[in-house]
Structure formats: C-alpha cells, structure tokens
Scaffold this motif. Structure first.
Motif, mmCIF file in Angstrom:
data_model
loop_
_atom_site.group_PDB
_atom_site.id
_atom_site.type_symbol
_atom_site.label_atom_id
_atom_site.label_comp_id
_atom_site.label_asym_id
_atom_site.label_seq_id
_atom_site.Cartn_x
_atom_site.Cartn_y
_atom_site.Cartn_z
ATOM 1 N N VAL A 1 -3.304 5.971 -2.723
ATOM 2 C CA VAL A 1 -2.005 5.701 -2.128
ATOM 3 C C VAL A 1 -1.693 4.217 -2.305
ATOM 4 N N ASP A 2 -0.408 3.874 -2.359
ATOM 5 C CA ASP A 2 -0.060 2.467 -2.564
ATOM 6 C C ASP A 2 -0.118 1.647 -1.283
ATOM 7 N N GLY A 3 -0.239 2.301 -0.132
ATOM 8 C CA GLY A 3 -0.323 1.586 1.133
ATOM 9 C C GLY A 3 -0.063 2.516 2.295
ATOM 10 N N TYR A 4 -0.070 1.968 3.496
ATOM 11 C CA TYR A 4 0.168 2.768 4.692
ATOM 12 C C TYR A 4 0.802 1.880 5.751
ATOM 13 N N ARG A 5 1.317 2.503 6.780
ATOM 14 C CA ARG A 5 1.899 1.772 7.899
ATOM 15 C C ARG A 5 1.107 2.073 9.163
ATOM 16 N N PHE A 6 0.818 1.026 9.936
ATOM 17 C CA PHE A 6 0.062 1.191 11.178
ATOM 18 C C PHE A 6 0.612 0.216 12.210
ATOM 19 N N ALA A 7 0.994 0.744 13.367
ATOM 20 C CA ALA A 7 1.544 -0.060 14.462
ATOM 21 C C ALA A 7 2.750 -0.881 14.008
ATOM 22 N N GLY A 8 3.578 -0.274 13.149
ATOM 23 C CA GLY A 8 4.801 -0.924 12.708
ATOM 24 C C GLY A 8 4.648 -1.908 11.581
ATOM 25 N N GLU A 9 3.431 -2.095 11.088
ATOM 26 C CA GLU A 9 3.188 -3.067 10.015
ATOM 27 C C GLU A 9 2.761 -2.348 8.748
ATOM 28 N N LEU B 1 -7.580 28.921 9.058
ATOM 29 C CA LEU B 1 -8.350 30.159 8.959
ATOM 30 C C LEU B 1 -7.838 31.209 9.938
ATOM 31 N N GLN B 2 -7.320 30.776 11.084
ATOM 32 C CA GLN B 2 -6.815 31.694 12.106
ATOM 33 C C GLN B 2 -5.303 31.870 12.038
ATOM 34 N N GLY B 3 -4.663 31.332 11.011
ATOM 35 C CA GLY B 3 -3.212 31.403 10.936
ATOM 36 C C GLY B 3 -2.526 30.371 11.803
ATOM 37 N N ALA B 4 -3.280 29.390 12.299
ATOM 38 C CA ALA B 4 -2.709 28.309 13.098
ATOM 39 C C ALA B 4 -2.010 27.301 12.197
ATOM 40 N N THR B 5 -1.172 26.453 12.795
ATOM 41 C CA THR B 5 -0.384 25.455 12.077
ATOM 42 C C THR B 5 -0.849 24.059 12.465
ATOM 43 N N PRO B 6 -1.744 23.436 11.698
ATOM 44 C CA PRO B 6 -2.178 22.072 12.036
ATOM 45 C C PRO B 6 -1.000 21.103 12.024
ATOM 46 N N VAL B 7 -1.006 20.178 12.986
ATOM 47 C CA VAL B 7 0.017 19.134 13.082
ATOM 48 C C VAL B 7 -0.653 17.816 12.691
ATOM 49 N N LEU B 8 -0.201 17.221 11.589
ATOM 50 C CA LEU B 8 -0.778 15.982 11.079
ATOM 51 C C LEU B 8 0.058 14.799 11.563
ATOM 52 N N TYR B 9 -0.634 13.711 11.905
ATOM 53 C CA TYR B 9 0.074 12.463 12.241
ATOM 54 C C TYR B 9 -0.654 11.302 11.602
ATOM 55 N N ASP B 10 0.112 10.433 10.925
ATOM 56 C CA ASP B 10 -0.458 9.244 10.313
ATOM 57 C C ASP B 10 0.196 8.015 10.920
ATOM 58 N N GLY B 11 -0.604 7.183 11.581
ATOM 59 C CA GLY B 11 -0.074 5.989 12.223
ATOM 60 C C GLY B 11 -0.911 5.606 13.409
ATOM 61 N N CYS B 12 -0.422 4.637 14.165
ATOM 62 C CA CYS B 12 -1.134 4.154 15.350
ATOM 63 C C CYS B 12 -0.857 5.086 16.529
ATOM 64 N N PRO B 13 -1.882 5.490 17.280
ATOM 65 C CA PRO B 13 -1.659 6.418 18.389
ATOM 66 C C PRO B 13 -1.113 5.769 19.654
ATOM 67 N N ILE B 14 -1.096 4.435 19.708
ATOM 68 C CA ILE B 14 -0.704 3.771 20.963
ATOM 69 C C ILE B 14 0.296 2.636 20.779
ATOM 70 N N GLY B 15 0.706 2.344 19.564
ATOM 71 C CA GLY B 15 1.602 1.213 19.401
ATOM 72 C C GLY B 15 2.379 1.299 18.099
ATOM 73 N N PRO B 16 3.551 0.683 18.074
ATOM 74 C CA PRO B 16 4.142 -0.076 19.181
ATOM 75 C C PRO B 16 4.625 0.782 20.346
ATOM 76 N N ASP B 17 4.742 2.082 20.166
ATOM 77 C CA ASP B 17 5.152 2.985 21.239
ATOM 78 C C ASP B 17 3.907 3.634 21.836
ATOM 79 N N PRO B 18 3.537 3.342 23.088
ATOM 80 C CA PRO B 18 2.300 3.900 23.646
ATOM 81 C C PRO B 18 2.366 5.397 23.890
ATOM 82 N N ALA B 19 3.559 5.980 23.827
ATOM 83 C CA ALA B 19 3.713 7.409 24.102
ATOM 84 C C ALA B 19 3.979 8.217 22.843
ATOM 85 N N VAL B 20 3.705 7.650 21.652
ATOM 86 C CA VAL B 20 4.105 8.303 20.410
ATOM 87 C C VAL B 20 3.473 9.687 20.259
#
Length: 677
Positions: free
Chosen positions: A210-218, A345-364
């Motif tokens: 990948v060419d880069g990523y974003r974490f905590a707004g940066e 395997l069970q037909g469930a739908t995984p939810v993926l998230y890439d980023g900071c879990p607490i910032g800049p929004d602590p409730a993201v």
C-alpha cells in the motif's frame, strides 16, 4: 451523534468472580453449541447433559469429537480422510490424513446461499462505511485468483502483504489461499526492517503493498518503507500496489501492477473456478510471533486444521450465524484479523475498520457499531479502560440494540472492565474474555454462550482443548495459579515453524519443560466451577523472594486510581540474590507523582493485594511501551534494566509507540550503578 465526555472517577471495585449475568433460557437453548450437543447425543447414542459433559467427551473421545465437527459442518474434501489423528502425541500429530480441502472455498460457500446479502462491511478514516455482497466478493476473489495463477503463483508459493485492514487485503488473502498459495501479512505501521525480518524467512514470490495509511487524522506515506522492503526481498517476482492515500498516483514501486489492473478482467463463474484442494499438511498461512526480541517465529498452520478449528470456534464459542455482524478492532498483522474473517464460515458479515480506535474521535468505534448494526464486538481490555477513564457512556449516546456480545482479547481483562460493559454499554450483553494465541489462531479458554458470566473470569475451556494448570512438578492445580499446559494435541496447533527442518526450534519453544506437553507460557488459575483467570505471561511474572506475583493483579489495582493513566512493573534480579521491583506509571494530563500519590498507590496495593505487591520505587514516565498487538513490554523492559543493549532487548519496529522505550534506555544509563550492584 454528539457525545458528551466527562472525566470518570476511580473505578468502583468489583470482586473477582462476582456474578454479573446469566443467559436467558431461550437464548441458551438456541445456541449452536446446544444444538450440537443434542445432535451428538442423537447421532452417537450419548447422554451428555450439559456443556461440562460435552467438553469432557471432546477430550476423552477426541477423535470422535473432531470427526463429529467434520460431519456437522459438512467439510468438503476431494477424498475421505483415512483417520482423524495419527497419534495422541505432541509435536507430530497429523490430522485428517488423506483429506484434500481448501479453507477459502469454505469461507465463500455462502455466496450460493445468499448472493445479494453483505459478505463484508468496511470503513476507515479514508472511506465511509460500505458493504460488499457475497456475489461481488466471490467475483473479485476469483478474478484475482486467476490473475495470480497467470503470474505463475502456484500451490505452496508464498504471497505476502504489507496492507491495512481494508477489503482489498481480505480479497488478496482469499485469492491466495484459494489457489493453494501460502499467505502472510504485516500491517503498514510496521517498519521496513521488522517486515523484512518476517517475510525474508519465507522467500515470497509476490508482494501486495500500500502507498500509505491514515491514523488519528494523520497521513503516513510508506513509499520509503515499501522501497526498502522490496529491495530486501530478493525472492520477489511481482509487486502489486494499492494506491490508498493517493488513488490516482502511479505505483510507488517501478514496474509494479496496480490493484486496479489485478481486479479488472472477465468474470469467472463459480462453476468455472477451481479451488485448489490441498493435502492435510499443506500450509494455509504463516503467522508471526510478536518479535519484540529476536527473530519472530514463523508459525505455519494447515488448511484442514484451521478449517475445523474455526468452524468450531465461530459457531460454538463466538455464537456467529448467518446475518451476524462481528467487528474486532485489529490490524492485518495480528491473528485476530484472520479470526475475524473466519466468521464468514457461518455466513456472518465481518465489519472491517482501519484507523485509530480512540482519536481524534474517542467514540469512533461506537459510532460504527451503531451504523453497521454490529452484533459481536471484539476489543482489547485496554480500549475499555480508556473508555471507562474518559467517562464515555455508549449506552446513553448510541443505539446498541443489535449488539449481543463483547469479546475481550489481547491481554488479561479485569473484573471492573467486565462490569463497565454491563453498566455503561448494555445490561443484556454476553461479555466474555478469551486467551489463546498466534500458535493456534484461536482460543484455548474462552466464551460459552450457555454459561453465566463472572467478573474477570474466562468462562471455560473450549471444546477439544485439553487445558490444564500445572505447578513446577507437573501436578494439576485447582484454585491456584500455575502454568497453562495442553496435554493432548488439537488440529490448529502449528504444523511446524518455517525453516525449522528438524523441528528443534518448535520443540524448544513449547516442549522443553515437559516433553510431550505443550507449555503455553501463560500464568493461569482455574477454579472449581471451570472458569479461568489469566495473570500474564509466565516469563514476566514477578518472582520476589520466591513468591510469584502476577502483573495483571497489580495493574488492576493501580489503574483504578484516577490519576494513573497506565502502568508497568518489572522485577530485576540483583547481585547476592536481591531483587529490585520498580513500577513505572503514566499520569493523566496535569498529574504529578508527588508523595501523596505515591502513598496512595502503595496503600491501595496493600489493601487490594498484599505488602509483597508494593513496588520498591515508583517512577513517572512519558509513556508505557506496547507491542503492535497491544501487549505491555514487560520482558523487554526487564532485559533493558538488566543491561541488555536496546537492539537485543526490544525491536522498535514491533512497537505501537517506539519513542516510549527511549525513557527506559535513559533510566538504565542514569541508574547503572544501582541496577548493577
């Protein structure tokens, strides 16, 4: 939604083992593990009255249990297996010899059952929440798989990825394993040297980057790191680049394929596509140990072993079913990413998230749980402790009506953490913890949907996992702390370490203490009702004058103090059989480690634990060092203080916060005489 934050007071003390929740009868009876118990009783003429009896049967009749898993989940194989297990021995047990299966085929078989339902949901700091249907996911996987074949990628070839937690990475993994190639991954926050240390062991033929990523707004461009990684892997024949930060830019590696080129092409129907069904011992993927010190161990798992284990885990111990939406905050370099995707395997739908879990929004993450209608939320206890200290009240601020379960993993979970979820998230939750690891890509002790929840307690040993607690003499313990051991093999144990021809490194890692018995390296207590408590790694246990102290119980006590944001404690052996046990605390903003706070910490440790738990000295630090998978770096810090050079004691590229270790380097230099005398 606007979220009101307030600074929380010190957490209310909750007794370890206090009863918090019992599943309603209708919920327990509807659990898949109950259906399996009834099914086993009917098919095999057994009379197993409850989970404990089912667990005991899964150990005493281990072959019959795993054969039942195979049949219950309708495992597809080109040929029947000759026997379930070659021998009850470790290492060396062979599972389902003669079978030929493919893991990716089983993850994607729900495409034909619910083609238009969402197979994946995904969001990041760069992308809004979107979904990909089973039909579209299968289509993309088949196109990429055929492109990989056209590039010369054959069964057994290694394919590596330096990619974030985005759907493209999931597609790359599924395509790789669908054709029998071997998958491995590192997340893009890893430094180049750390990635080379891992991937060079495998000599990969193709690399996704990948060419880069974003974490905590940066934004973090990775051009330089990717160039160094590519230069450091002489085996590479192809590079595929995902332009993530700058979608319109040219590939950051000259001559690399763009992701868009790989994903474009004529559709390949399900009927036309050929999954590469492979032998029982064919490698599926290689996962790496944390690598905080030394060269990371390259742990090899098989298609068949992970397939039967993940079928069992996701259905019986996580409670996933068609329509479930699990989300576990993880990076691609941690085994929990693999486990999250196994929900398909069970037909469930995984939810993926890439980023900071607490910032800049602590409730993201809570916003995403609400928006995606997440049913099963996996997170680390440290995330919950941050929410608790910041005064977040998800129950008040978000619609969590879909949420059924919270799964805590990555480090020991405190009783107060369990209680916070019931108080501030949802009183009807199934809150549970688990412990397992990279070696199994699964859990050893963990969740059972039919059992009650007790504060800080892991509910039970998982089916097929012969977990015991031993003392130094190999005697089994109950209601006492000891070593976590496994006395019978299970299918998802590593088939080997990569480049470990005679298996010596594998044996040294797990079987050197008790030959034929797996010593996991965790300090654990199991009580009479079958629940477990993990007290940290046994190599980080504080051995003070012959008395072993678990670090988890100290952190639980100290981190309830409102002024303390985080902490770390080690015990250093000095000359003459003496010990020095310092504690390092990170203070909340504006705090000071004055005499009043020092006495408060010591007093609380005496009350909650014992005088032996009180550190010899307290020091305020800028930050506590963590691995990329969220574990406190107790052992590397202890080695630093013992005089090890930094490059041997800790790997900066394997840390969440590399600058945190610098404080301890200076501390060692300033206190060299004290630590050496």
């Amino acid at each position: 939604m606007k979220v009101a934050l307030k600074i929380a007071p010190a957490a209310t003390h909750v007794a370890e083992g206090a009863h918090l929740w019992t599943p309603p009868a209708e919920r327990a009876s509807a659990a898949a593990v109950e259906h399996f118990r009834y099914w086993v009783n009917a098919r095999l003429g057994l009379d197993l009255p409850d989970y404990d009896a089912l667990w005991r049967w899964s150990i005493d009749s281990n072959d019959a249990f795993w054969a039942a898993i195979w049949r219950y989940f309708d495992i597809r194989s080109d040929t029947p297996y000759a026997r379930v297990c070659s021998a009850r021995e470790m290492p060396g047990a062979l599972w389902f010899e003669g079978a030929r299966v493919n893991y990716a085929e089983h993850l994607l078989r729900h495409e034909s059952r619910s083609p238009d339902a969402p197979a994946l949901m995904h969001a990041s700091e760069l992308r809004p929440l979107e979904s990909t249907s089973w039909r579209e996911l299968g289509r993309r996987v088949r196109i990429v798989a055929e492109k990989l074949r056209a590039l010369g990628i054959a069964p057994g070839d290694r394919v590596a990825a330096y990619m974030p937690n985005v759907p493209e990475t999931a597609i790359a993994m599924l395509a790789t394993t669908a054709i029998g190639a071997v998958w491995t991954a590192a997340s893009p926050e890893f430094g180049a040297r750390t990635v080379i240390d891992r991937f060079a062991q495998l000599a990969p033929k193709l690399l996704f980057v990948v060419d880069g990523y974003r974490f905590a707004g940066e934004d973090f461009p990775r051009d330089a790191q990717v160039s160094e990684i590519v230069a450091g892997l002489a085996s590479l024949e192809h590079v595929v680049c995902l332009p993530y930060l700058q979608p319109l830019d040219a590939p950051i590696v000259p001559g690399a394929l763009r992701w868009g080129e790989l994903i474009e092409g004529p559709d390949v129907s399900v009927a036309q596509f050929r999954y590469e069904r492979v032998d029982h011992d064919h490698p599926l993927w290689v996962l790496f140990s944390s690598g905080t010190t030394g060269l990371p161990k390259a742990v090899v798992h098989s298609h068949v072993g992970i397939l039967v284990e993940h079928c069992k885990l996701t259905a019986f111990h996580v409670g996933l079913r068609p329509g479930s939406r699990p989300m576990f905050y993880s990076t691609t370099g941690w085994m929990m990413w693999n486990v999250l995707l196994s929900g398909m395997l069970q037909g469930a739908t995984p939810v993926l998230y890439d980023g900071c879990p607490i910032g800049p929004d602590p409730a993201v993450l809570w916003k995403l749980i609400e928006q995606a209608r997440v049913t099963h939320f996996g997170t680390s206890p440290s995330f919950a402790q941050i929410m608790q200290k910041d005064g977040l009240q998800p129950r008040r601020d978000f619609d969590l009506s879909a949420l059924e379960m919270v799964l805590l993993a990555g480090s020991p979970a405190m009783p107060e953490t369990f209680a916070w979820f019931y108080d501030e998230v949802k009183p009807e939750l199934w809150v549970t913890s688990q412990s397992g690891g990279t070696e199994f890509a699964s859990a050893l002790v963990g969740a059972v949907p039919t059992l009650p929840v007790h504060a800080g307690e892991i509910q039970s040993r998982l089916l097929g996992m012969d977990v015991q607690v031993w003392n130094e003499q190999g005697v089994e313990l109950v209601d006492q702390v000891g070593e976590l051991v496994i006395t019978n093999p299970c299918p998802s144990m590593p088939i080997r370490f990569w480049n470990d021809g005679d298996g010596q490194r594998y044996r040294d890692a797990y079987f050197s203490t008790w030959p034929g018995v797996w010593r996991h390296g965790d300090w654990i207590k199991r009580n009479a009702r079958g629940g477990s408590y993990i007290y940290g790694r046994s190599d980080s246990i504080l051995n003070r004058y012959g008395v072993c102290i678990g670090t988890a119980e100290i952190y639980r006590s100290v981190e309830r103090i409102a002024d303390i944001s985080d902490s770390l404690i080690v015990c250093c052996e000095l000359a003459g059989g003496r010990f020095f046990m310092p504690m390092f605390v990170k203070l909340r903003d504006g705090g000071a480690l004055d005499e009043k706070l020092r006495e408060k910490i010591k007093r609380q440790l005496r009350i909650d634990c014992s005088p032996r738990h009180v550190p010899d000295q307290l020091y305020a630090v800028d930050d506590i060092p963590y691995t990329l998978t969220g574990k406190k770096m107790e052992v590397p810090v202890r080695k630093l203080l013992a005089g090890w050079p930094l490059e041997k004691a800790a790997n900066r590229d394997a840390m969440q916060n590399p600058a945190a270790i610098d404080w301890f380097v200076r501390f060692r230099s300033d206190n060299r005489v004290m630590l050496s005398s």
